[in-house]
Design an enzyme around this catalytic site. Structure first.
Site, PDB file in Angstrom:
ATOM      1  N   GLU A  24      97.606 -94.216   8.253  1.00 57.91           N
ATOM      2  CA  GLU A  24      97.613 -94.167   6.785  1.00 57.91           C
ATOM      3  C   GLU A  24      96.218 -93.890   6.231  1.00 57.91           C
ATOM      4  OE1 GLU A  24     100.226 -93.845   5.349  1.00 57.91           O
ATOM      5  OE2 GLU A  24     101.740 -94.773   6.629  1.00 57.91           O
ATOM      6  N   GLY A  25      96.189 -93.156   5.152  1.00 60.06           N
ATOM      7  CA  GLY A  25      94.921 -92.724   4.562  1.00 60.06           C
ATOM      8  C   GLY A  25      94.357 -93.707   3.548  1.00 60.06           C
ATOM      9  N   PHE A  26      93.219 -93.313   3.016  1.00 66.35           N
ATOM     10  CA  PHE A  26      92.438 -94.138   2.099  1.00 66.35           C
ATOM     11  C   PHE A  26      93.260 -94.613   0.896  1.00 66.35           C
ATOM     12  CE2 PHE A  26      88.794 -93.966  -1.152  1.00 66.35           C
ATOM     13  CZ  PHE A  26      88.336 -95.239  -0.838  1.00 66.35           C
ATOM     14  N   ASN A  27      94.002 -93.703   0.315  1.00 63.98           N
ATOM     15  CA  ASN A  27      94.619 -94.039  -0.970  1.00 63.98           C
ATOM     16  C   ASN A  27      95.916 -94.820  -0.847  1.00 63.98           C
ATOM     17  OD1 ASN A  27      92.742 -92.975  -3.023  1.00 63.98           O
ATOM     18  ND2 ASN A  27      92.940 -91.191  -1.681  1.00 63.98           N
ATOM     19  N   HIS A 263      93.421 -81.338  -8.074  1.00 68.08           N
ATOM     20  CA  HIS A 263      93.430 -81.883  -6.711  1.00 68.08           C
ATOM     21  C   HIS A 263      94.412 -81.076  -5.877  1.00 68.08           C
ATOM     22  CE1 HIS A 263      94.878 -84.706  -3.435  1.00 68.08           C
ATOM     23  NE2 HIS A 263      93.714 -84.234  -3.068  1.00 68.08           N
ATOM     24  N   LEU A 264      93.855 -80.372  -4.916  1.00 64.12           N
ATOM     25  CA  LEU A 264      94.655 -79.472  -4.087  1.00 64.12           C
ATOM     26  C   LEU A 264      94.653 -80.004  -2.658  1.00 64.12           C
ATOM     27  CD1 LEU A 264      96.168 -76.772  -4.308  1.00 64.12           C
ATOM     28  CD2 LEU A 264      94.026 -75.610  -3.795  1.00 64.12           C
ATOM     29  N   ARG A 265      95.715 -80.739  -2.323  1.00 60.47           N
ATOM     30  CA  ARG A 265      95.809 -81.340  -0.980  1.00 60.47           C
ATOM     31  C   ARG A 265      96.305 -80.277  -0.026  1.00 60.47           C
ATOM     32  NH1 ARG A 265      96.035 -83.949   3.314  1.00 60.47           N
ATOM     33  NH2 ARG A 265      96.713 -86.135   3.477  1.00 60.47           N
ATOM     34  N   ASP A 342      85.035 -87.125  -6.048  1.00 63.28           N
ATOM     35  CA  ASP A 342      86.006 -86.075  -6.411  1.00 63.28           C
ATOM     36  C   ASP A 342      87.059 -86.639  -7.371  1.00 63.28           C
ATOM     37  OD1 ASP A 342      85.188 -83.728  -5.219  1.00 63.28           O
ATOM     38  OD2 ASP A 342      86.384 -83.977  -3.392  1.00 63.28           O
TER      39      ASP A 342
HETATM   40  C1  LIG Z   1     101.344 -87.247   4.766  1.00 65.38           C
HETATM   41  C2  LIG Z   1     100.506 -88.464   4.423  1.00 65.38           C
HETATM   42  O1  LIG Z   1      99.545 -88.116   3.472  1.00 65.38           O
HETATM   43  C3  LIG Z   1      98.723 -89.124   3.009  1.00 65.38           C
HETATM   44  O2  LIG Z   1      97.702 -88.501   2.258  1.00 65.38           O
HETATM   45  P1  LIG Z   1      97.537 -88.561   0.695  1.00 65.38           P
HETATM   46  O3  LIG Z   1      98.659 -89.348   0.143  1.00 65.38           O
HETATM   47  O4  LIG Z   1      97.329 -87.206   0.131  1.00 65.38           O
HETATM   48  O5  LIG Z   1      96.126 -89.268   0.397  1.00 65.38           O
HETATM   49  P2  LIG Z   1      95.214 -90.191   1.291  1.00 65.38           P
HETATM   50  O6  LIG Z   1      95.985 -91.327   1.756  1.00 65.38           O
HETATM   51  O7  LIG Z   1      94.014 -90.545   0.534  1.00 65.38           O
HETATM   52  O8  LIG Z   1      94.770 -89.292   2.509  1.00 65.38           O
HETATM   53  C4  LIG Z   1      94.134 -88.082   2.337  1.00 65.38           C
HETATM   54  C5  LIG Z   1      92.659 -88.145   2.735  1.00 65.38           C
HETATM   55  O9  LIG Z   1      92.199 -86.815   2.900  1.00 65.38           O
HETATM   56  C6  LIG Z   1      90.963 -86.626   2.242  1.00 65.38           C
HETATM   57  N1  LIG Z   1      91.163 -85.841   1.016  1.00 65.38           N
HETATM   58  C7  LIG Z   1      92.327 -85.357   0.530  1.00 65.38           C
HETATM   59  N2  LIG Z   1      92.112 -84.652  -0.598  1.00 65.38           N
HETATM   60  C8  LIG Z   1      90.790 -84.691  -0.829  1.00 65.38           C
HETATM   61  C9  LIG Z   1      89.944 -84.154  -1.845  1.00 65.38           C
HETATM   62  O10 LIG Z   1      90.382 -83.506  -2.780  1.00 65.38           O
HETATM   63  N3  LIG Z   1      88.625 -84.438  -1.756  1.00 65.38           N
HETATM   64  C10 LIG Z   1      88.095 -85.177  -0.750  1.00 65.38           C
HETATM   65  N4  LIG Z   1      86.792 -85.417  -0.775  1.00 65.38           N
HETATM   66  N5  LIG Z   1      88.860 -85.680   0.242  1.00 65.38           N
HETATM   67  C11 LIG Z   1      90.177 -85.445   0.198  1.00 65.38           C
HETATM   68  C12 LIG Z   1      90.474 -88.022   1.874  1.00 65.38           C
HETATM   69  O11 LIG Z   1      89.765 -88.572   2.948  1.00 65.38           O
HETATM   70  C13 LIG Z   1      91.774 -88.771   1.675  1.00 65.38           C
HETATM   71  O12 LIG Z   1      91.597 -90.134   1.750  1.00 65.38           O
HETATM   72  C14 LIG Z   1      98.059 -89.866   4.143  1.00 65.38           C
HETATM   73  O13 LIG Z   1      97.596 -91.109   3.685  1.00 65.38           O
HETATM   74  C15 LIG Z   1      98.989 -90.202   5.257  1.00 65.38           C
HETATM   75  O14 LIG Z   1      98.215 -90.596   6.354  1.00 65.38           O
HETATM   76  C16 LIG Z   1      99.842 -89.047   5.652  1.00 65.38           C
HETATM   77  O15 LIG Z   1      99.026 -88.068   6.288  1.00 65.38           O
END
Ligand SMILES: C[C@@H]1O[C@H](OP(=O)(O)OP(=O)(O)OC[C@H]2O[C@@H](n3cnc4c(=O)[nH]c(N)nc43)[C@H](O)[C@@H]2O)[C@@H](O)[C@H](O)[C@@H]1O
Length: 400
Positions: A24-27, A263-265, A342
């Site tokens: 799981e990621g940061f958010n 925000h472009l994921r 960001d």
């Molecule tokens: C499919 C799922 O998606 C979930 O991602 P999702 O909700 O986008 O969001 P996060 O849980 O934050 O995970 C995405 C991570 O990718 C980097 N990241 C993504 N977008 C940006 C950006 O615009 N700027 C910067 N500086 N960094 C970015 C950052 O480290 C962030 O914590 C994940 O938590 C899960 O593990 C899983 O992969």
């Protein structure tokens, strides 16, 4: 032990620790913090002195910048601790070690779903000690203590590890901790298994509002806004109060800086060829049309795109503004700090568009809600190039 002792004798402190499923990621982790804070509030209602131990940041799947030391990161590097503490008592992990007299956790409860799923398709809240379903990520050492990941602290040990099947809201664990646990430190692993007590209710928002970004990150973001985006709080009606209890902006009061925030994921969101994520061409087309519609000449893009995609994006959108720290700054800020900056910049844009079901975009929505933006300028997402029913994000209205 903890149960009710505070009424009669000096209170013993209960330490609640937790960790989240490694991928799981940061958010999403920020979201799990809200659930745990809520549980600590419930535990404290009985008068016991529970405190939440903040799980150090580190080894996150998405934090891949090479040669940056990204483990054992205390929460104070990313968030304002005094702000968190104004909501619920929290301490950093290293303070726990000091207070606890060593790196020992009395009891780890590994949360898991019920092996049988929802019986008869009926949802009910329940919690039981059960055999572990998945392979246990803990192993016993020669002294009989359990070793595990423990946020990269190799010397940390658990005295006991048990699996618990849990289905329900975070606070269903409170009676388990109060009645059955006679130890002072308990760690819930796989804490994301528990749901929010009341998603988007007052308690949710109190905790969310208390998650004020660390001041140095906000200052860097503000400096960048002023220098490259012609954006200041005075002009943009986004005056911020460090004291979140006083931050009660009315929705619609914020104007935002004269730029489109994006925000472009990418990365794992495109590897699965998801229907709800656009091609770069599709995304740029949408950005151009929004800039025209909202009479904005500037676009700020936050993205996790890889090198190759970034090159393509720069070709399609040569005038985009991005926050790109130098090597030295990256070492100081780390990937988490850059992500926050960001988000902070996107949160101050006149109009924002994010990526479908990305928790990174969701946290920006919330930040904008706190700053007082009109929901129309916030709850927007890109549609996939061929997506038919492109439902837009839900407005979760702030509650004070
Ligand atoms: C499919 C799922 O998606 C979930 O991602 P999702 O909700 O986008 O969001 P996060 O849980 O934050 O995970 C995405 C991570 O990718 C980097 N990241 C993504 N977008 C940006 C950006 O615009 N700027 C910067 N500086 N960094 C970015 C950052 O480290 C962030 O914590 C994940 O938590 C899960 O593990 C899983 O992969």
């Amino acid at each position: 032990f903890l149960c009710g002792v505070c009424m009669f004798s000096p209170c013993l402190r209960g330490y609640l620790l937790y960790d989240v499923n490694p991928p799981e990621g940061f958010n999403l982790r920020r979201d799990v913090y809200i659930r745990m804070a809520s549980m600590v509030k419930t535990l404290r209602k009985e008068g016991d002195d529970w405190v939440l131990v903040l799980p150090p940041w580190g080894r996150l799947y998405h934090w891949q910048s090479p040669n940056v030391h990204q483990v054992h990161i205390p929460w104070g590097e990313f968030f304002s601790l005094t702000s968190l503490q104004a909501n619920v008592p929290v301490i950093e992990y290293e303070e726990f070690i000091a207070e606890n007299g060593g790196p020992f956790i009395d009891q780890v409860l590994v949360l898991q779903n019920y092996a049988e799923g929802w019986t008869d398709g009926k949802w009910e809240e329940k919690v039981d000690e059960r055999p572990c379903v998945d392979k246990l990520m803990y192993s016993k050492d020669k002294q009989g203590y359990y070793r595990g990941w423990f946020w990269g602290y190799e010397e940390t040990r658990a005295r006991n590890v048990t699996c618990i099947s849990a289905q329900g809201h975070a606070s269903i664990m409170a009676p388990v901790l109060q009645k059955n646990i006679t130890v002072t430190s308990v760690m819930l692993d796989r804490a994301e298994t528990l749901l929010h007590d009341h998603y988007a209710g007052k308690d949710y928002w109190d905790t969310r509002r208390s998650m004020v970004f660390a001041k140095h990150l906000r200052l860097i973001g503000d400096g960048f806004r002023e220098k490259y985006l012609n954006s200041t709080d005075d002009r943009d009606h986004t005056i911020y109060s460090e004291d979140w209890t006083r931050m009660k902006a009315k929705l619609g009061s914020a104007k935002g800086g004269p730029y489109l925030g994006v925000h472009l994921r990418r990365k794992d969101f495109i590897w699965g060829h998801r229907e709800d994520v656009p091609s770069l061409k599709g995304a740029v087309k949408k950005m151009r049309s929004l800039m025209k519609k909202h009479k904005l000449d500037t676009v700020f893009v936050a993205t996790d795109a890889d090198e190759e995609e970034l090159r393509e994006l720069k070709g399609l959108l040569p005038d985009m503004v991005r926050f790109e720290p130098s090597r030295e700054d990256l070492e100081l800020l780390k990937d988490g700090g850059v992500a926050i900056i960001d988000q902070w910049i996107c949160a101050h844009a006149r109009f924002f568009i994010g990526t479908s079901v990305s928790t990174f975009s969701f946290r920006i929505h919330e930040e904008r809600e706190i700053l007082g933006f009109d929901p129309k300028a916030t709850y927007n997402r890109f549609c996939g190039d061929t997506e038919k029913d492109c439902e837009q994000p839900t407005h979760w209205k702030i509650v004070f």
